[in-house]
Design an enzyme around this catalytic site. Sequence first.
Site, PDB file in Angstrom:
ATOM      1  N   GLU A  61     -13.171  17.983   5.473  1.00 41.84           N
ATOM      2  CA  GLU A  61     -13.737  16.834   6.196  1.00 41.84           C
ATOM      3  C   GLU A  61     -13.840  17.182   7.670  1.00 41.84           C
ATOM      4  OE1 GLU A  61     -12.469  13.083   3.376  1.00 41.84           O
ATOM      5  OE2 GLU A  61     -11.069  13.626   4.952  1.00 41.84           O
TER       6      GLU A  61
ATOM      7  N   GLY B 233     -11.785  10.022   0.248  1.00 34.61           N
ATOM      8  CA  GLY B 233     -11.779  11.465   0.513  1.00 34.61           C
ATOM      9  C   GLY B 233     -10.532  12.166   0.023  1.00 34.61           C
ATOM     10  N   GLY B 234      -9.356  11.704   0.451  1.00 34.70           N
ATOM     11  CA  GLY B 234      -8.131  12.322  -0.035  1.00 34.70           C
ATOM     12  C   GLY B 234      -7.007  12.348   0.988  1.00 34.70           C
TER      13      GLY B 234
ATOM     14  N   ARG C  91     -14.958  12.367  13.836  1.00 35.69           N
ATOM     15  CA  ARG C  91     -15.615  11.120  13.466  1.00 35.69           C
ATOM     16  C   ARG C  91     -16.179  10.311  14.621  1.00 35.69           C
ATOM     17  NH1 ARG C  91     -11.995   8.363   8.927  1.00 35.69           N
ATOM     18  NH2 ARG C  91     -12.663  10.013   7.530  1.00 35.69           N
TER      19      ARG C  91
ATOM     20  N   HIS D 191     -16.048   4.428  11.002  1.00 37.43           N
ATOM     21  CA  HIS D 191     -16.439   5.483  10.065  1.00 37.43           C
ATOM     22  C   HIS D 191     -17.946   5.658  10.180  1.00 37.43           C
ATOM     23  CE1 HIS D 191     -16.943   7.897   6.490  1.00 37.43           C
ATOM     24  NE2 HIS D 191     -15.625   7.963   6.348  1.00 37.43           N
TER      25      HIS D 191
ATOM     26  N   SER E  65      -4.228   9.627   7.238  1.00 35.58           N
ATOM     27  CA  SER E  65      -3.499   8.354   7.216  1.00 35.58           C
ATOM     28  C   SER E  65      -2.752   8.104   5.913  1.00 35.58           C
ATOM     29  CB  SER E  65      -4.417   7.184   7.531  1.00 35.58           C
ATOM     30  OG  SER E  65      -5.575   7.291   6.783  1.00 35.58           O
ATOM     31  N   LEU E  66      -3.313   8.498   4.782  1.00 34.34           N
ATOM     32  CA  LEU E  66      -2.499   8.391   3.560  1.00 34.34           C
ATOM     33  C   LEU E  66      -1.254   9.265   3.739  1.00 34.34           C
ATOM     34  CD1 LEU E  66      -5.196   8.556   0.725  1.00 34.34           C
ATOM     35  CD2 LEU E  66      -3.924   6.555   1.471  1.00 34.34           C
TER      36      LEU E  66
ATOM     37  N   ALA F  87       2.236   2.961   2.306  1.00 36.38           N
ATOM     38  CA  ALA F  87       3.411   2.972   3.179  1.00 36.38           C
ATOM     39  C   ALA F  87       4.519   2.082   2.615  1.00 36.38           C
ATOM     40  CB  ALA F  87       3.018   2.523   4.583  1.00 36.38           C
TER      41      ALA F  87
ATOM     42  N   GLY G 116       0.840  -1.196   0.000  1.00 28.96           N
ATOM     43  CA  GLY G 116       0.000   0.000   0.000  1.00 28.96           C
ATOM     44  C   GLY G 116       0.875   1.246   0.000  1.00 28.96           C
TER      45      GLY G 116
ATOM     46  N   ARG H  36      -8.143   9.383  15.002  1.00 31.99           N
ATOM     47  CA  ARG H  36      -7.472   9.927  13.813  1.00 31.99           C
ATOM     48  C   ARG H  36      -8.323  11.004  13.146  1.00 31.99           C
ATOM     49  NH1 ARG H  36      -7.583   8.459   8.051  1.00 31.99           N
ATOM     50  NH2 ARG H  36      -9.366   7.182   8.636  1.00 31.99           N
TER      51      ARG H  36
ATOM     52  N   HIS I 203     -13.282   0.999  10.748  1.00 27.26           N
ATOM     53  CA  HIS I 203     -12.601   1.645   9.618  1.00 27.26           C
ATOM     54  C   HIS I 203     -11.079   1.717   9.784  1.00 27.26           C
ATOM     55  CE1 HIS I 203     -12.322   4.366   6.211  1.00 27.26           C
ATOM     56  NE2 HIS I 203     -11.831   5.343   6.944  1.00 27.26           N
TER      57      HIS I 203
ATOM     58  N   ALA J 177      -9.216   4.234  -0.685  1.00 31.65           N
ATOM     59  CA  ALA J 177      -9.325   5.552  -0.042  1.00 31.65           C
ATOM     60  C   ALA J 177     -10.098   6.486  -0.962  1.00 31.65           C
ATOM     61  CB  ALA J 177      -7.949   6.104   0.276  1.00 31.65           C
TER      62      ALA J 177
HETATM   63  P1  FAD Z   1      -2.735  -0.918   2.975  1.00 29.94           P
HETATM   64  O1  FAD Z   1      -2.937   0.024   1.883  1.00 29.94           O
HETATM   65  O2  FAD Z   1      -3.947  -1.505   3.614  1.00 29.94           O
HETATM   66  O3  FAD Z   1      -1.847  -2.105   2.409  1.00 29.94           O
HETATM   67  C1  FAD Z   1      -1.577  -3.240   3.197  1.00 29.94           C
HETATM   68  C2  FAD Z   1      -0.721  -4.178   2.389  1.00 29.94           C
HETATM   69  O4  FAD Z   1      -0.213  -5.202   3.246  1.00 29.94           O
HETATM   70  C3  FAD Z   1      -1.458  -4.880   1.267  1.00 29.94           C
HETATM   71  O5  FAD Z   1      -0.616  -4.915   0.145  1.00 29.94           O
HETATM   72  C4  FAD Z   1      -1.634  -6.309   1.805  1.00 29.94           C
HETATM   73  O6  FAD Z   1      -1.698  -7.294   0.816  1.00 29.94           O
HETATM   74  C5  FAD Z   1      -0.368  -6.455   2.603  1.00 29.94           C
HETATM   75  N1  FAD Z   1      -0.409  -7.472   3.660  1.00 29.94           N
HETATM   76  C6  FAD Z   1      -1.217  -7.531   4.741  1.00 29.94           C
HETATM   77  N2  FAD Z   1      -0.921  -8.636   5.463  1.00 29.94           N
HETATM   78  C7  FAD Z   1       0.084  -9.256   4.826  1.00 29.94           C
HETATM   79  C8  FAD Z   1       0.802 -10.455   5.073  1.00 29.94           C
HETATM   80  N3  FAD Z   1       0.555 -11.251   6.132  1.00 29.94           N
HETATM   81  N4  FAD Z   1       1.764 -10.821   4.186  1.00 29.94           N
HETATM   82  C9  FAD Z   1       2.034 -10.058   3.093  1.00 29.94           C
HETATM   83  N5  FAD Z   1       1.380  -8.904   2.829  1.00 29.94           N
HETATM   84  C10 FAD Z   1       0.426  -8.527   3.684  1.00 29.94           C
HETATM   85  N6  FAD Z   1      -7.196   7.511   4.595  1.00 29.94           N
HETATM   86  C11 FAD Z   1      -6.970   8.762   4.177  1.00 29.94           C
HETATM   87  O7  FAD Z   1      -6.000   9.403   4.591  1.00 29.94           O
HETATM   88  N7  FAD Z   1      -7.816   9.330   3.272  1.00 29.94           N
HETATM   89  C12 FAD Z   1      -8.900   8.692   2.768  1.00 29.94           C
HETATM   90  O8  FAD Z   1      -9.613   9.227   1.950  1.00 29.94           O
HETATM   91  C13 FAD Z   1      -9.158   7.372   3.223  1.00 29.94           C
HETATM   92  N8  FAD Z   1     -10.234   6.687   2.765  1.00 29.94           N
HETATM   93  C14 FAD Z   1     -10.378   5.388   3.130  1.00 29.94           C
HETATM   94  C15 FAD Z   1     -11.419   4.644   2.583  1.00 29.94           C
HETATM   95  C16 FAD Z   1     -11.550   3.298   2.870  1.00 29.94           C
HETATM   96  C17 FAD Z   1     -12.686   2.504   2.264  1.00 29.94           C
HETATM   97  C18 FAD Z   1     -10.630   2.676   3.741  1.00 29.94           C
HETATM   98  C19 FAD Z   1     -10.746   1.216   4.064  1.00 29.94           C
HETATM   99  C20 FAD Z   1      -9.606   3.415   4.308  1.00 29.94           C
HETATM  100  C21 FAD Z   1      -9.472   4.763   4.020  1.00 29.94           C
HETATM  101  N9  FAD Z   1      -8.439   5.525   4.557  1.00 29.94           N
HETATM  102  C22 FAD Z   1      -8.244   6.807   4.131  1.00 29.94           C
HETATM  103  C23 FAD Z   1      -7.415   4.895   5.379  1.00 29.94           C
HETATM  104  C24 FAD Z   1      -6.195   4.600   4.499  1.00 29.94           C
HETATM  105  O9  FAD Z   1      -6.648   4.194   3.217  1.00 29.94           O
HETATM  106  C25 FAD Z   1      -5.312   3.522   5.082  1.00 29.94           C
HETATM  107  O10 FAD Z   1      -5.050   3.775   6.423  1.00 29.94           O
HETATM  108  C26 FAD Z   1      -3.999   3.450   4.320  1.00 29.94           C
HETATM  109  O11 FAD Z   1      -4.231   3.325   2.950  1.00 29.94           O
HETATM  110  C27 FAD Z   1      -3.185   2.276   4.827  1.00 29.94           C
HETATM  111  O12 FAD Z   1      -2.077   2.136   3.988  1.00 29.94           O
HETATM  112  P2  FAD Z   1      -1.022   1.018   4.317  1.00 29.94           P
HETATM  113  O13 FAD Z   1       0.048   1.131   3.300  1.00 29.94           O
HETATM  114  O14 FAD Z   1      -0.642   1.091   5.742  1.00 29.94           O
HETATM  115  O15 FAD Z   1      -1.827  -0.359   4.149  1.00 29.94           O
HETATM  116  C1  SIN Z   2     -13.441   9.236   3.745  1.00 30.40           C
HETATM  117  O1  SIN Z   2     -13.348   9.512   2.550  1.00 30.40           O
HETATM  118  O2  SIN Z   2     -14.409   9.538   4.439  1.00 30.40           O
HETATM  119  C2  SIN Z   2     -12.333   8.508   4.392  1.00 30.40           C
HETATM  120  C3  SIN Z   2     -11.337   9.465   4.842  1.00 30.40           C
HETATM  121  C4  SIN Z   2     -10.445   8.823   5.866  1.00 30.40           C
HETATM  122  O3  SIN Z   2     -10.701   7.723   6.327  1.00 30.40           O
HETATM  123  O4  SIN Z   2      -9.466   9.478   6.226  1.00 30.40           O
END
Ligand code: FAD
Ligand code: SIN
Length: 537
Positions: free
Chosen positions: A118, A52-53, A286, A240, A387-388, A20, A18, A382, A347, A50
């Site tokens: 937001e 919103g942004g 939230r 959420h 978080s992005l 990160a 993802g 949060r 969420h 994700a």
């Molecule tokens: P993720 O993007 O979740 O990626 C996790 C990765 O880890 C994936 O590739 C997965 O396959 C891998 N993985 C997991 N377990 C294992 C394992 N055991 N072995 C190998 N790989 C594994 N945040 C915002 O700031 N703005 C937004 O608008 C927003 N909207 C959102 C909308 C939704 C529907 C959701 C669910 C979340 C939203 N968030 C938003 C939160 C944000 O998207 C997440 O917190 C952020 O994307 C997390 O990124 P990450 O890289 O930590 O993990």
């Molecule tokens: C949303 O678009 O409402 C999600 C935003 C977030 O989780 O930060």
Amino acid sequence: MPALSPREHVDFLVLGGGVAGLSFALEAAAHGSVLVLTKRQRFEGSTQYAQGGIASVLGADDRFELHVEDTLVAGAGLCKREAVEVTVREGPERIRWLLGLGVELDREGPEALHLTREGGHSRRRIVHAKDTTGREVERVLLAACEARGIRLVEDAVAVDLITSGKLGMGGPNRALGAYVLERATGDISAVSAAITVLATGGAGKVYLYTTNPDVGTGDGVAMAWRAGATIANMEFFQFHPTCLFHPQAKSFLISEALRGEGGILRNAAGEPFMIRYDPRKELAPRDIVARSIDAEIKRRGDDCAYLDMTHLPKGFLLEHFPHIHATCREFGIDMAVQPIPVVPAAHYMCGGVVTDLVGRTSIPRLYAAGEVACTGLHGANRLASNSLLEGLVFGRRAALRAVDELGETSGPTPTIPDWNPGAALAPDEGVVVAHNWDEVRRLMWNYVGIVRSQKRLERARSRLAVLRGEIRDYYWQYRVTPDLVELRNLADVATLIVESARHRKESRGLHYVLDFPQADDRQLRDTVVALGDLEPR
Ligand code: FAD
Ligand code: SIN
């Protein structure tokens, strides 16, 4: 044909693709070999969904101090100011980096980016790509990794971390890599690494109803905890407020940006109700909006609440929220003419693996970034769209430090033993896994949800103890499968949440407990848990 050899060695092993993990990989790739593993397809994770942004100080009327202050207010006294400061101050540069890679964000004229709003933000500061920001970010980050030849293996499930302590090697405990199960073959490889990075995202699947994709089973926290890393603040799970309420919709999110642009929450009688709960109404943080919806639904005995956008021009809705509009239409709801039925859903995991400001965990050579980490940015709640941003900032920060650490590392690569399957049999009772999976998620939803009580937490605790015992027996008797790995992790994460929640005898941020409805500043500290100390300290 397995994609991994039985034994692999890399400089940087990144678990997760993802925002990160890919930010880390792109920064580290010039300095050593990188292997990124994803549990399912490369794009599948919360980042992709994700909407919103990304929050960042870019508006003419905005200042770093305001974004810092908004984050601290949402965090209800538990944010670490230094983590908030670095995240906020490095934000604009990270947005420019994304633009430089080719991310297309909505614009307001040729020069400026369009900024939406937001809950909890005192200014318009959310950059976005329509209502599918994550998809655009993930697309571009994956393309950049591909262009740089970074190796990425899909359908590769990290089962457990390998540490020198677990192997009985001398010296201080340190991370040595991970055992990885390939979905296609069922084979488990030993991947050794100079630096191991947890970027495995969140754990929404621990609850019955969640916005998270299926990969969000808390694997990183569970693996880190079993390896002895320090975990904190697991009681703060964000719900959420607005998830589409429809029997066929699998937890589709209705972005907070809709409320940011004027959406009104109504009950089934059509009354706007937020004013009765908070003067900031729909734009309260939230936790407050989610609890208000929960209370209003329970007060009236309704199934859901409604988000009303019908007072806004259809053209505006189509321009800003095309994905949400189209998805609602698939379920027979036209948001331009009728209110959208909504309910809260799990969420975001605000707690996680404790890190410092450069992503280091308490285990040397183990880093964590993104939702799996607890950097101190979010505290008890949060702020939307932080978080992005956190993934972008800390993915990079962790990589910069890890690159230095790689340069400081010398000596031979330790020999890692092959995975020992013991006398494990072929799994014959899939029904046990499915049943326990359902039970964990249901009991978390019913007993450890938006509003908690000590009695319900105790009930959850004793049920979980039984379930974890059964799962442990099953895990050691049968051959490991991806479902079993996830079930074991879910049960561990659920236990960490329950134990942390039991320990906090006050209500703060996302943790609301009926027996202690007020905040108590004598408890203004993190809830820290480590292995062998399931009672939080
Ligand atoms: P993720 O993007 O979740 O990626 C996790 C990765 O880890 C994936 O590739 C997965 O396959 C891998 N993985 C997991 N377990 C294992 C394992 N055991 N072995 C190998 N790989 C594994 N945040 C915002 O700031 N703005 C937004 O608008 C927003 N909207 C959102 C909308 C939704 C529907 C959701 C669910 C979340 C939203 N968030 C938003 C939160 C944000 O998207 C997440 O917190 C952020 O994307 C997390 O990124 P990450 O890289 O930590 O993990
Ligand atoms: C949303 O678009 O409402 C999600 C935003 C977030 O989780 O930060």
